[in-house]
Each structure stands twice: as structure tokens, then as C-alpha cells.
Design an enzyme around this catalytic site. Sequence first.
Site, PDB file in Angstrom:
ATOM      1  N   HIS A   1      23.564   0.933  25.486  1.00 45.58           N
ATOM      2  CA  HIS A   1      22.005   1.108  25.230  1.00 45.58           C
ATOM      3  C   HIS A   1      21.303   1.376  26.755  1.00 45.58           C
ATOM      4  O   HIS A   1      22.031   0.959  27.692  1.00 45.58           O
ATOM      5  CB  HIS A   1      21.481  -0.254  24.897  1.00 45.58           C
ATOM      6  CG  HIS A   1      20.120  -0.291  24.630  1.00 45.58           C
ATOM      7  ND1 HIS A   1      19.307   0.197  23.590  1.00 45.58           N
ATOM      8  CD2 HIS A   1      18.982  -0.854  25.429  1.00 45.58           C
ATOM      9  CE1 HIS A   1      18.150   0.026  23.827  1.00 45.58           C
ATOM     10  NE2 HIS A   1      17.825  -0.738  24.766  1.00 45.58           N
TER      11      HIS A   1
ATOM     12  N   ARG B   1      21.671   4.114  13.094  1.00 43.30           N
ATOM     13  CA  ARG B   1      21.631   3.268  11.828  1.00 43.30           C
ATOM     14  C   ARG B   1      21.683   1.770  12.118  1.00 43.30           C
ATOM     15  O   ARG B   1      22.694   1.360  12.623  1.00 43.30           O
ATOM     16  CB  ARG B   1      22.729   3.948  11.138  1.00 43.30           C
ATOM     17  CG  ARG B   1      22.865   3.426   9.517  1.00 43.30           C
ATOM     18  CD  ARG B   1      21.883   4.126   8.649  1.00 43.30           C
ATOM     19  NE  ARG B   1      21.778   3.565   7.262  1.00 43.30           N
ATOM     20  CZ  ARG B   1      20.842   3.678   6.495  1.00 43.30           C
ATOM     21  NH1 ARG B   1      19.634   4.348   6.840  1.00 43.30           N
ATOM     22  NH2 ARG B   1      20.884   3.307   4.994  1.00 43.30           N
TER      23      ARG B   1
ATOM     24  N   ASN C   1      28.530  -1.067  21.885  1.00 40.81           N
ATOM     25  CA  ASN C   1      27.444  -0.327  21.857  1.00 40.81           C
ATOM     26  C   ASN C   1      27.021   0.114  23.257  1.00 40.81           C
ATOM     27  O   ASN C   1      27.274  -0.680  24.145  1.00 40.81           O
ATOM     28  CB  ASN C   1      26.415  -0.528  20.921  1.00 40.81           C
ATOM     29  CG  ASN C   1      25.147   0.310  21.204  1.00 40.81           C
ATOM     30  OD1 ASN C   1      25.319   1.400  20.452  1.00 40.81           O
ATOM     31  ND2 ASN C   1      23.919  -0.372  21.404  1.00 40.81           N
TER      32      ASN C   1
ATOM     33  N   ASP D   1      20.418  -4.675  19.466  1.00 36.19           N
ATOM     34  CA  ASP D   1      20.763  -4.716  20.849  1.00 36.19           C
ATOM     35  C   ASP D   1      20.827  -6.294  21.696  1.00 36.19           C
ATOM     36  O   ASP D   1      20.442  -6.238  22.852  1.00 36.19           O
ATOM     37  CB  ASP D   1      19.518  -3.885  21.786  1.00 36.19           C
ATOM     38  CG  ASP D   1      19.320  -2.330  21.292  1.00 36.19           C
ATOM     39  OD1 ASP D   1      20.249  -1.874  20.818  1.00 36.19           O
ATOM     40  OD2 ASP D   1      18.184  -1.814  21.113  1.00 36.19           O
TER      41      ASP D   1
ATOM     42  N   GLY E   1      26.284  13.480  20.530  1.00 31.76           N
ATOM     43  CA  GLY E   1      27.518  13.000  20.624  1.00 31.76           C
ATOM     44  C   GLY E   1      27.972  13.173  22.261  1.00 31.76           C
ATOM     45  O   GLY E   1      29.148  13.250  22.489  1.00 31.76           O
ATOM     46  N   SER E   2      27.015  13.043  23.188  1.00 28.61           N
ATOM     47  CA  SER E   2      27.355  13.187  24.598  1.00 28.61           C
ATOM     48  C   SER E   2      28.053  12.145  25.058  1.00 28.61           C
ATOM     49  O   SER E   2      29.366  12.232  25.778  1.00 28.61           O
ATOM     50  CB  SER E   2      26.223  13.164  25.397  1.00 28.61           C
ATOM     51  OG  SER E   2      25.502  12.145  25.562  1.00 28.61           O
ATOM     52  N   ASN E   3      27.989  10.859  24.612  1.00 27.15           N
ATOM     53  CA  ASN E   3      28.821   9.751  25.239  1.00 27.15           C
ATOM     54  C   ASN E   3      30.055   9.949  24.298  1.00 27.15           C
ATOM     55  O   ASN E   3      31.174   9.332  25.085  1.00 27.15           O
ATOM     56  CB  ASN E   3      28.259   8.503  24.834  1.00 27.15           C
ATOM     57  CG  ASN E   3      27.415   7.872  26.041  1.00 27.15           C
ATOM     58  OD1 ASN E   3      27.810   7.959  27.049  1.00 27.15           O
ATOM     59  ND2 ASN E   3      25.837   7.555  25.753  1.00 27.15           N
TER      60      ASN E   3
ATOM     61  N   ALA F   1      24.827   8.188  34.055  1.00 30.63           N
ATOM     62  CA  ALA F   1      25.534   6.991  34.352  1.00 30.63           C
ATOM     63  C   ALA F   1      26.253   6.552  33.146  1.00 30.63           C
ATOM     64  O   ALA F   1      27.399   5.946  33.240  1.00 30.63           O
ATOM     65  CB  ALA F   1      24.123   5.977  34.889  1.00 30.63           C
TER      66      ALA F   1
ATOM     67  N   ARG G   1      22.158  -0.006   1.637  1.00 35.72           N
ATOM     68  CA  ARG G   1      22.689   0.117   3.089  1.00 35.72           C
ATOM     69  C   ARG G   1      24.181  -0.463   2.829  1.00 35.72           C
ATOM     70  O   ARG G   1      25.102  -0.015   3.515  1.00 35.72           O
ATOM     71  CB  ARG G   1      21.789  -0.847   3.959  1.00 35.72           C
ATOM     72  CG  ARG G   1      22.165  -0.652   5.515  1.00 35.72           C
ATOM     73  CD  ARG G   1      21.195  -1.548   6.229  1.00 35.72           C
ATOM     74  NE  ARG G   1      19.815  -1.217   6.089  1.00 35.72           N
ATOM     75  CZ  ARG G   1      19.164  -0.168   6.914  1.00 35.72           C
ATOM     76  NH1 ARG G   1      19.942   0.559   7.942  1.00 35.72           N
ATOM     77  NH2 ARG G   1      18.028   0.300   6.685  1.00 35.72           N
TER      78      ARG G   1
END
Length: 225
Positions: free
Chosen positions: A118, A100, A116, A154, A21-23, A182, A74
Site C-alpha cells: 500500500h 478488488r 499486499n 488496508d 503490474g509494475s510491482n 521505493a 463476489r
Amino acid sequence: MSTTSSGPDKKRVGILISGRGSNMVSLIEAARAGDYPAEIVCVISNRPEAAGLARAEALGIPTQAIDHKAFASREAFEVELDRALRGHGVEIVACAGFMRKMTAGFVEGWRDAMINIHPSLLPSYKGLHTHARALEDGVKIAGCTVHFVRPELDSGPIIAQVAVPVLDGDSEDSLAARILEAEHRLYPHALAMVASGAAKVEGDRVAYRQFQINQMNSLYWPPLS
């Protein structure tokens, strides 16, 4: 005690994680500012052992683990995930290392409200091993992208990007570290634009409103002499 401040103009954000969870931390810290247009109301992980859960708790954010392995399908997992998000009154979902794959039904249920980040300049290098593939191709500029989520991997309207130079002698790890730094600046910036209404989807592209673009310089790498 929560570290976020609530207000009528702040969008309620739920963060999805699967790992450290750094972001996530960069978003939580940005949301501490009184003028930030979003508040982080929950962090949810599909992996109970995710280190990010403890980090979020230490920062005063409500957390929840919903183990996808406990569900027969799912879709069944996503029903519970959706229930948890809506139970917190979430208006924007921010995926921050959520490893996921989501069904089209879940994604469409949060259309234009789920974003999101990426680690590539999309649409290049979708999927995994982005840094290794970039180095193998010999690109000179890499980077990261924040985008609205669509059912295709993505894909989706691009909100913001940042370019990162590839240096001579870069390894996969060194390039990943530079891009991650960044990411920690780009994601809070992009979320703020979405939450404030400065970035909105029109058609299938993002249009900017209430946003002064004052940086028009091109990035040359290697630099011009």
C-alpha cells in the site's frame, strides 16, 4: 520457458493484479535469483485487459484472467479465484495492484499467507488518493507498507515499510513516482522475509527471525544541519 527456478525450499507465490503490474515485475525479477526463497508460479487478474498479463507472459510466467464481471456475486468470483490459486499449488498470495475488495471468507482462507503493498505508511492514509491526502495535510515523510491482509481495508500486521521524503513543490504525480520506486525495492524484500520464515505473525504483529538488523539510523527530513 519459465524464468523462475523451482526448488524444495522455495515457496510457491501467486500474484494478483488488476492493471499494469509494475510491482509484479519487481517480484518476478527478484525471484529469478537462485537464492531467492520464493518462485512466482502464476499471475492472475480480475481484468482480462490488464496490461500486466502480457508483461508476465513475456517473462515466462503462467497467467490467467478471471473476469469478476462474469460472476453473479463476489463470493462466486472468489470461489473460482481460490480454485485457480490452489490449482497452481500457491502457498503465498501477493496482491500487486489488485483493485478488488475481498470478502472476509476469502481473506480468512488465506490468513497469514496473503500480503499486499500500500502506498502509504500505514496505518495512515488507508484507501485511495493517498498521495493527494498526504500533500494536503502537509506531511514531510510519506512512504509505503507491505502487510498481511485482513478483512478490514488496508489493515493487518505490518511486514516492512520504507519512508520517502516529501519535497517542496511535489505534485501528486511526482510523489507517487518516488514512492513507486521505493515499492519496487520494498516488496521483493518483504516477500523474501515471509517466504524464508524470517517474518512471521505472532499474535497480530510481525516478529522477525533469522534476520540481522544492521541499520539503526533515524531519517530526518529536512536533514539535520
